[in-house]
Scaffold this motif. Structure first.
Motif, PDB file in Angstrom:
ATOM      1  N   TYR A  27      51.253  21.005  84.308  1.00 34.54           N
ATOM      2  CA  TYR A  27      51.968  21.833  85.288  1.00 34.54           C
ATOM      3  C   TYR A  27      53.478  21.650  85.130  1.00 34.54           C
ATOM      4  O   TYR A  27      54.233  22.618  85.130  1.00 34.54           O
ATOM      5  CB  TYR A  27      51.518  21.451  86.697  1.00 34.54           C
ATOM      6  N   ALA A  67      59.095  27.758  82.421  1.00 32.59           N
ATOM      7  CA  ALA A  67      59.433  28.887  83.296  1.00 32.59           C
ATOM      8  C   ALA A  67      60.906  28.835  83.684  1.00 32.59           C
ATOM      9  O   ALA A  67      61.600  29.861  83.689  1.00 32.59           O
ATOM     10  CB  ALA A  67      58.560  28.870  84.548  1.00 32.59           C
ATOM     11  N   LYS A  68      61.399  27.639  83.986  1.00 31.43           N
ATOM     12  CA  LYS A  68      62.811  27.484  84.345  1.00 31.43           C
ATOM     13  C   LYS A  68      63.696  27.780  83.145  1.00 31.43           C
ATOM     14  O   LYS A  68      64.754  28.407  83.283  1.00 31.43           O
ATOM     15  CB  LYS A  68      63.068  26.069  84.875  1.00 31.43           C
ATOM     16  N   THR A 103      53.322  24.269  93.634  1.00 31.17           N
ATOM     17  CA  THR A 103      53.818  25.408  94.403  1.00 31.17           C
ATOM     18  C   THR A 103      53.807  26.718  93.624  1.00 31.17           C
ATOM     19  O   THR A 103      53.769  27.781  94.216  1.00 31.17           O
ATOM     20  CB  THR A 103      55.265  25.153  94.868  1.00 31.17           C
ATOM     21  N   ASN A 104      53.856  26.655  92.310  1.00 32.39           N
ATOM     22  CA  ASN A 104      53.989  27.853  91.490  1.00 32.39           C
ATOM     23  C   ASN A 104      52.620  28.298  90.977  1.00 32.39           C
ATOM     24  O   ASN A 104      52.013  27.624  90.144  1.00 32.39           O
ATOM     25  CB  ASN A 104      54.954  27.581  90.331  1.00 32.39           C
ATOM     26  N   ARG A 105      52.170  29.441  91.481  1.00 31.14           N
ATOM     27  CA  ARG A 105      50.839  29.962  91.142  1.00 31.14           C
ATOM     28  C   ARG A 105      50.664  30.173  89.639  1.00 31.14           C
ATOM     29  O   ARG A 105      49.678  29.733  89.047  1.00 31.14           O
ATOM     30  CB  ARG A 105      50.617  31.268  91.908  1.00 31.14           C
ATOM     31  N   GLU A 106      51.608  30.860  89.017  1.00 27.87           N
ATOM     32  CA  GLU A 106      51.475  31.173  87.592  1.00 27.87           C
ATOM     33  C   GLU A 106      51.473  29.915  86.730  1.00 27.87           C
ATOM     34  O   GLU A 106      50.694  29.806  85.786  1.00 27.87           O
ATOM     35  CB  GLU A 106      52.583  32.131  87.137  1.00 27.87           C
ATOM     36  N   CYS A 107      52.341  28.961  87.052  1.00 28.58           N
ATOM     37  CA  CYS A 107      52.391  27.719  86.281  1.00 28.58           C
ATOM     38  C   CYS A 107      51.104  26.920  86.457  1.00 28.58           C
ATOM     39  O   CYS A 107      50.620  26.303  85.504  1.00 28.58           O
ATOM     40  CB  CYS A 107      53.607  26.886  86.671  1.00 28.58           C
ATOM     41  N   GLU A 138      64.046  31.428  82.757  1.00 27.74           N
ATOM     42  CA  GLU A 138      64.952  31.932  83.788  1.00 27.74           C
ATOM     43  C   GLU A 138      66.419  31.657  83.414  1.00 27.74           C
ATOM     44  O   GLU A 138      67.278  32.527  83.537  1.00 27.74           O
ATOM     45  CB  GLU A 138      64.604  31.216  85.096  1.00 27.74           C
ATOM     46  N   MET A 156      56.318  24.427  84.314  1.00 25.75           N
ATOM     47  CA  MET A 156      57.465  24.644  85.201  1.00 25.75           C
ATOM     48  C   MET A 156      58.776  24.583  84.410  1.00 25.75           C
ATOM     49  O   MET A 156      59.673  25.397  84.635  1.00 25.75           O
ATOM     50  CB  MET A 156      57.479  23.602  86.326  1.00 25.75           C
TER      51      MET A 156
END
Length: 149
Positions: free
Chosen positions: A101, A108-109, A12-16, A112, A105
């Motif tokens: 992937y 990225a999390k 679902t995550n384009r950048e990842c 955040e 993710m």
């Protein structure tokens, strides 16, 4: 006979996804609108995708595409298994790509969450076929001193 197949995913995550493909040395071409995918015979078979791995990157005759499915909000993989399986392996999409992937993710999390919880370190470990990413946050504690009078 060679042809494109579409595989449903949980990507679902384009950048990842882009970063995972880069981590796997697949040099994805990223487009804002879907572009045609080159097939086995060099022509275009009506398939298109926003993220494309050129067949020449893996020494194959057909491209690999990642097309955004608006209705299900996931990327679908469009590939020619006669070309991709011999070059990348049977479990490439379900194993290697998903692992890369997943790592992206988690990172990225972590970035955040770092804004909320402070500095974060990531330790990687492998036990057989299980890979673990451990996040450790250095909690910022606020200490106040009061003077008694």
């Amino acid at each position: 006979m060679s042809h494109f197949s579409t595989v449903k995913t949980k990507l679902t995550n384009r950048e990842c996804l882009i970063q995972a493909l880069q981590d796997l040395k697949l040099n994805p071409q990223v487009h804002e609108t879907a572009q045609s995918l080159k097939g086995y015979y060099g022509g275009y078979l009506g398939q298109s995708a926003e993220i494309i791995v050129s067949g020449s990157t893996i020494k194959a005759r057909a491209d690999i595409g990642f097309k955004w499915n608006q209705s299900s909000s996931v990327y679908e993989i469009i590939h020619d298994s006669y070309e991709t399986v011999p070059k990348l392996g049977q479990d490439f999409f379900s194993n290697k790509l998903m692992l890369a992937y997943g790592q992206r993710m988690v990172r990225a999390k972590a970035a955040e969450l770092q804004e909320q919880f402070g500095e974060c370190s990531i330790a990687e470990g492998t036990n057989g076929t299980v890979q673990t990413l451990r996040l450790t946050f250095a909690g910022h504690q606020e200490v106040q001193q009061y003077v008694r009078r």
